[in-house]
Design a protein around this motif. Structure first.
Motif, PDB file in Angstrom:
ATOM      1  N   LYS A   1       0.996  -1.354   0.012  1.00 37.24           N
ATOM      2  CA  LYS A   1      -0.245   0.052  -0.063  1.00 37.24           C
ATOM      3  C   LYS A   1       0.886   1.338   0.072  1.00 37.24           C
TER       4      LYS A   1
ATOM      5  N   ASN B   1       3.031   2.247  -2.951  1.00 41.16           N
ATOM      6  CA  ASN B   1       1.889   2.304  -4.144  1.00 41.16           C
ATOM      7  C   ASN B   1       1.822   3.302  -4.319  1.00 41.16           C
TER       8      ASN B   1
ATOM      9  N   SER C   1     -11.255  -1.677 -10.500  1.00 43.73           N
ATOM     10  CA  SER C   1      -9.958  -2.009  -9.084  1.00 43.73           C
ATOM     11  C   SER C   1     -11.375  -0.979  -8.378  1.00 43.73           C
TER      12      SER C   1
ATOM     13  N   ASN D   1      -9.414  -0.030  -5.513  1.00 47.26           N
ATOM     14  CA  ASN D   1      -8.086   0.507  -5.225  1.00 47.26           C
ATOM     15  C   ASN D   1      -7.997   1.412  -5.510  1.00 47.26           C
TER      16      ASN D   1
ATOM     17  N   SER E   1      -3.859   2.351  -6.359  1.00 50.62           N
ATOM     18  CA  SER E   1      -2.821   1.384  -7.032  1.00 50.62           C
ATOM     19  C   SER E   1      -3.752   2.053  -8.437  1.00 50.62           C
TER      20      SER E   1
ATOM     21  N   PRO F   1      -2.516  -5.614 -12.036  1.00 55.67           N
ATOM     22  CA  PRO F   1      -2.451  -6.622 -11.346  1.00 55.67           C
ATOM     23  C   PRO F   1      -0.819  -6.640 -11.160  1.00 55.67           C
TER      24      PRO F   1
ATOM     25  N   GLU G   1      -1.166  -4.600  -7.938  1.00 56.48           N
ATOM     26  CA  GLU G   1      -2.357  -5.173  -6.772  1.00 56.48           C
ATOM     27  C   GLU G   1      -1.412  -6.181  -5.878  1.00 56.48           C
ATOM     28  N   ASN G   2      -0.371  -7.014  -6.310  1.00 57.10           N
ATOM     29  CA  ASN G   2      -0.140  -7.652  -6.262  1.00 57.10           C
ATOM     30  C   ASN G   2       1.845  -6.905  -5.161  1.00 57.10           C
TER      31      ASN G   2
END
Length: 204
Positions: free
Chosen positions: A27, A30, A148, A150, A153, A177, A180-181
């Motif tokens: 988090k 990002n 998404s 989020n 991100s 992705p 987000e990973n």
């Protein structure tokens, strides 16, 4: 800020150190990327940030609407995304070209029309982030990815500074992705990346 500028020579190592060794949670990584990308992009002119933030907000919200709609109504929101993004691109990049061409055409037949070009600076990288956000709404529309939830991100994906002003344009299904990973630092990748950067600077 140019990739071969003195400012970027300071910016990149600091970004690398803070990203991998200070902010270790995804988090915060990002959030750092988003801040750095906006700093990088706004270095020329902070007013450019208004457009990229607007494109990010509009497509973040539109994609959510696309995902919730039935198939007939999805096209309406996809069309809204296309009109919004391509409309901004046309106004800032192509409006003056078309109006000047129109004036020249009328001049050839002896008709003089007043100059109505826009006195605006072309935002750097507008084509890249416009098609980047469009790739997202199109992928959501086609069901390749989910919208998404989020915003950090997603905004980082749109404004990702290494590709913001020079591309390449990545499909959201490929790049988003990765925001987000969880990422893992690998010395071999860092070493290869540094070599490619140095080789690119040498060629530049």
């Amino acid at each position: 800020m140019l990739f071969n500028s003195f400012e970027f020579l300071i910016f990149l190592p600091l970004a690398f150190i803070f990203y991998w060794f200070v902010f270790t949670e995804i988090k915060f990584q990002n959030l750092l990327l988003l801040f750095l990308s906006y700093l990088f992009y706004g270095w020329w002119d902070w007013r450019f940030l208004i457009l990229i933030v607007f494109s990010s907000i509009s497509d973040f919200l539109i994609a959510k609407r696309i995902e919730k709609q039935r198939s007939n109504h999805k096209r309406i929101f996809l069309f809204l995304s296309l009109v919004t993004n391509l409309g901004l691109l046309w106004v800032f990049k192509y409006f003056n070209f078309f109006t000047e061409s129109l004036r020249s055409s009328f001049d050839l037949i002896g008709i003089h029309i007043p100059d109505f070009t826009l006195q605006v600076i072309l935002p750097v990288g507008i084509s890249f982030y416009t098609f980047q956000t469009l790739s997202y709404t199109i992928d959501v529309y086609r069901g390749k990815i989910k919208a998404s939830n989020n915003w950090i991100s997603f905004f980082a994906f749109v404004s990702f500074f290494p590709q913001l002003v020079a591309g390449p344009i990545e499909r959201a299904s490929n790049l988003l992705p990765q925001f987000e990973n969880k990422r893992v630092f690998r010395y071999q990748n860092a070493n290869l990346g540094c070599r490619q950067i140095l080789w690119g600077l040498f060629k530049k």
